[in-house]
Structure formats: C-alpha cells, structure tokens
Design a protein around this motif. Structure first.
Motif, mmCIF file in Angstrom:
data_model
loop_
_atom_site.group_PDB
_atom_site.id
_atom_site.type_symbol
_atom_site.label_atom_id
_atom_site.label_comp_id
_atom_site.label_asym_id
_atom_site.label_seq_id
_atom_site.Cartn_x
_atom_site.Cartn_y
_atom_site.Cartn_z
ATOM 1 N N GLU A 147 49.352 38.958 42.440
ATOM 2 C CA GLU A 147 49.198 38.907 40.982
ATOM 3 C C GLU A 147 49.708 40.181 40.306
ATOM 4 O O GLU A 147 50.384 40.125 39.292
ATOM 5 C CB GLU A 147 47.700 38.810 40.671
ATOM 6 N N ASP A 148 49.361 41.326 40.892
ATOM 7 C CA ASP A 148 49.722 42.604 40.262
ATOM 8 C C ASP A 148 51.128 43.076 40.627
ATOM 9 O O ASP A 148 51.703 43.892 39.924
ATOM 10 C CB ASP A 148 48.714 43.703 40.663
ATOM 11 N N THR A 149 51.658 42.570 41.756
ATOM 12 C CA THR A 149 52.997 43.006 42.172
ATOM 13 C C THR A 149 54.093 42.216 41.463
ATOM 14 O O THR A 149 55.154 42.768 41.155
ATOM 15 C CB THR A 149 53.167 42.842 43.709
ATOM 16 N N LEU A 150 53.839 40.923 41.175
ATOM 17 C CA LEU A 150 54.887 40.098 40.558
ATOM 18 C C LEU A 150 55.411 40.675 39.235
ATOM 19 O O LEU A 150 56.623 40.717 39.027
ATOM 20 C CB LEU A 150 54.407 38.645 40.392
ATOM 21 N N PRO A 151 54.532 41.183 38.350
ATOM 22 C CA PRO A 151 55.065 41.776 37.115
ATOM 23 C C PRO A 151 55.940 43.001 37.384
ATOM 24 O O PRO A 151 56.933 43.220 36.691
ATOM 25 C CB PRO A 151 53.811 42.181 36.334
ATOM 26 N N LEU A 152 55.591 43.797 38.414
ATOM 27 C CA LEU A 152 56.402 44.976 38.750
ATOM 28 C C LEU A 152 57.765 44.529 39.284
ATOM 29 O O LEU A 152 58.809 45.066 38.899
ATOM 30 C CB LEU A 152 55.696 45.841 39.800
ATOM 31 N N GLY B 53 63.821 43.037 38.251
ATOM 32 C CA GLY B 53 64.803 41.960 38.307
ATOM 33 C C GLY B 53 64.609 40.978 39.450
ATOM 34 O O GLY B 53 65.528 40.243 39.807
ATOM 35 N N VAL B 54 63.398 40.966 40.021
ATOM 36 C CA VAL B 54 63.120 40.065 41.147
ATOM 37 C C VAL B 54 61.991 39.102 40.757
ATOM 38 O O VAL B 54 60.835 39.508 40.624
ATOM 39 C CB VAL B 54 62.709 40.869 42.406
ATOM 40 N N GLU B 55 62.343 37.838 40.555
ATOM 41 C CA GLU B 55 61.314 36.848 40.208
ATOM 42 C C GLU B 55 61.419 35.652 41.145
ATOM 43 O O GLU B 55 62.523 35.130 41.358
ATOM 44 C CB GLU B 55 61.494 36.382 38.766
ATOM 45 N N PRO B 56 60.299 35.200 41.732
ATOM 46 C CA PRO B 56 60.368 34.040 42.626
ATOM 47 C C PRO B 56 60.880 32.817 41.862
ATOM 48 O O PRO B 56 60.572 32.648 40.684
ATOM 49 C CB PRO B 56 58.919 33.843 43.089
ATOM 50 N N ALA C 223 59.000 50.804 36.861
ATOM 51 C CA ALA C 223 58.044 49.761 36.445
ATOM 52 C C ALA C 223 56.603 50.265 36.576
ATOM 53 O O ALA C 223 55.747 49.983 35.733
ATOM 54 C CB ALA C 223 58.249 48.501 37.270
ATOM 55 N N VAL C 224 56.328 51.046 37.640
ATOM 56 C CA VAL C 224 54.972 51.586 37.836
ATOM 57 C C VAL C 224 54.636 52.565 36.720
ATOM 58 O O VAL C 224 53.546 52.534 36.147
ATOM 59 C CB VAL C 224 54.850 52.290 39.210
ATOM 60 N N GLN C 225 55.604 53.418 36.393
ATOM 61 C CA GLN C 225 55.380 54.400 35.313
ATOM 62 C C GLN C 225 55.091 53.697 33.991
ATOM 63 O O GLN C 225 54.192 54.081 33.254
ATOM 64 C CB GLN C 225 56.615 55.275 35.141
ATOM 65 N N ASP C 226 55.871 52.631 33.734
ATOM 66 C CA ASP C 226 55.727 51.923 32.468
ATOM 67 C C ASP C 226 54.390 51.193 32.374
ATOM 68 O O ASP C 226 53.894 50.957 31.277
ATOM 69 C CB ASP C 226 56.866 50.894 32.302
ATOM 70 N N GLN C 227 53.834 50.819 33.522
ATOM 71 C CA GLN C 227 52.584 50.038 33.479
ATOM 72 C C GLN C 227 51.379 50.928 33.154
ATOM 73 O O GLN C 227 50.339 50.444 32.730
ATOM 74 C CB GLN C 227 52.378 49.285 34.807
ATOM 75 N N SER C 228 51.534 52.277 33.366
ATOM 76 C CA SER C 228 50.343 53.109 33.149
ATOM 77 C C SER C 228 50.372 53.824 31.793
ATOM 78 O O SER C 228 51.326 53.812 31.080
ATOM 79 C CB SER C 228 50.194 54.129 34.273
#
Ligand code: AMP
Length: 217
Positions: free
Chosen positions: A16-21, A26-29, A212-217
């Motif tokens: 759940e938390d990794t998919l948004p990152l 640019g990686v979506e199932p 992406a990690v930086q942007d999430q915090s």
C-alpha cells in the motif's frame, strides 16, 4: 543478462505504501495486485516487474538474486541478518517501533534495569536473543507466528517483543511498553550482484525513489 528489474514486495502495509512511491518513479502495475492471485506483475515500465511474496521471504529473494530489489521492514531485515544485500534507502513507510511489552499489573513494580532472566514470546527470536544477550540478560524465548499479545494473557510468557504502532493493540490487551528495542520502517534493499550488473537502470530507479521519499515527508 536481462535488463529486467524484479522488485519483491509483500501484500498489506508495505504494498500500500510502496505503490505511491513507485508511481512517482514511473512504475505502476498494469493490474490491481490486490485483486489478483498472480505473483509476478508487469508494470508501466517494460523493464520493471513486481513480485509479490511473503514479507519474511523478501530478504531471501533479494540475497539470492531472485529479485534485484525488495522492500522489507527493518524488523524483517534485523531478524534475517544476512550479508548478501545492500540496504539502499529508508523509504520511511510502515513506521513503528519494536518494543518489549508486559501486562500493566507486572509493569507497576518492574524495572528493566533489574532484569536477569526473562520468558519472552515473540516472532523475532534472533533479535530478542541478541538484544538481551548484549545486556547480559538470560532468556527463554518462545517462538510464535502471530498474536503475540495473547501470550502473557494465557501464561505462555511474561513478556513479549513485538511491533507497536498506535499502541491500541497493546492497550486492548492490558499490556504496556517497557523497553524500546528499535525504530522500524521499510527499506529498499538490493542484491549486491544486481547493483553491479544492472547499475545504470537501478541507479536511476533508486534516485527517483529517493526523491519520491523526500516529497512524501
Ligand atoms: P497498533 O495497535 O497500531 O500498535 O499495531 C500493533 C499491531 O500491528 C501489532 O500486532 C503489530 O505486530 C502490527 N504492526 C504495527 N505496525 C506494523 C508494521 N509497520 N508492520 C507490520 N506489522 C505492524
């Protein structure tokens, strides 16, 4: 060697938390992982596949190169204690803490400084052994696979070692935290050989994930 990157993930909180990152990188199932029984998923990046496995198996897949990258809780990595993988990036997801907990009643007159011998129920056998051995405390460790909070209630153990997030589960079972073992979050891990052989693609992906990690915090 193929240039495909396989990323091992587990269902639940980590997925759940990794998919948004991953999406930011640019990686979506191409299909809903939660609605499928498949174990390998193509993604919007033709060179990246996602493999969905049990959380405790992620370090093994990555160490042996069955996956190039993996997302694994620090708790799982500490318990696995292998040396065949790199811990590349703290994804700062699924954050919680690994704690020693005991019944409220016992905690009233208990001081961790006086512990000499403990009976602990946990699924983190290696971590618990290491933690207490380093402090010269003897332990009888009872291995469980889940619902550790039940153990003190039924006399299986005096204390437990378990993950705590909000503390609601402990509270609902009359338990309190008495000692902190480690802060936990999920990490991006990599197979050592893959880092050499697929360096360019992996480096680009890891850099995008770091942003992406930086942007999430
Ligand atoms: P809580 O009631 O929010 O403190 O959550 C505690 C329960 O959820 C325990 O059974 C933990 O094993 C589990 N838990 C909490 N955080 C995590 C996490 N990040 N990863 C896996 N399990 C967790």
């Amino acid at each position: 060697m193929s240039t495909t990157i396989n990323i091992a993930l587990s269902k639940g909180r980590i997925l759940e938390d990794t998919l948004p990152l991953l999406a930011r990188a640019g990686v979506e199932p191409l299909e809903d992982i939660n609605k499928s029984r498949k174990l390998i998923f193509d993604t919007s990046d033709a060179d990246v596949k996602l493999t969905v496995i049990r959380a405790a198996d992620v370090p093994t897949y990555v160490q042996y190169g069955a996956a190039d990258l993996g997302v694994s809780g620090k708790d799982v990595l500490m318990e696995y204690d292998g040396d065949g993988l790199y811990e590349l990036l703290d994804l700062k997801i699924a954050q919680c803490r690994l704690m020693v907990a005991e019944p409220e009643q016992l905690a009233k007159n208990d001081d961790p400084k006086n512990w000499t011998r403990l009976r602990i129920a946990t699924k983190y056998v290696n971590i618990a052994k290491r933690h207490f051995a380093a402090k010269g405390i003897q332990t009888d460790i009872i291995k469980l696979y889940g619902s550790m909070e039940l153990a003190p209630l039924v006399g299986l153990s005096d204390r437990i070692v378990d993950l705590v997030s909000t503390g609601k589960t402990l509270k609902a079972n009359g338990l309190v935290e008495v000692e902190h073992i480690a802060d936990i979050s999920s990490w991006l891990v990599a197979n050592k050989a893959s880092m050499k052989m697929k360096h360019k693609k992996l480096k680009a992906l890891v850099e995008q994930l770091a942003i992406a990690v930086q942007d999430q915090s």
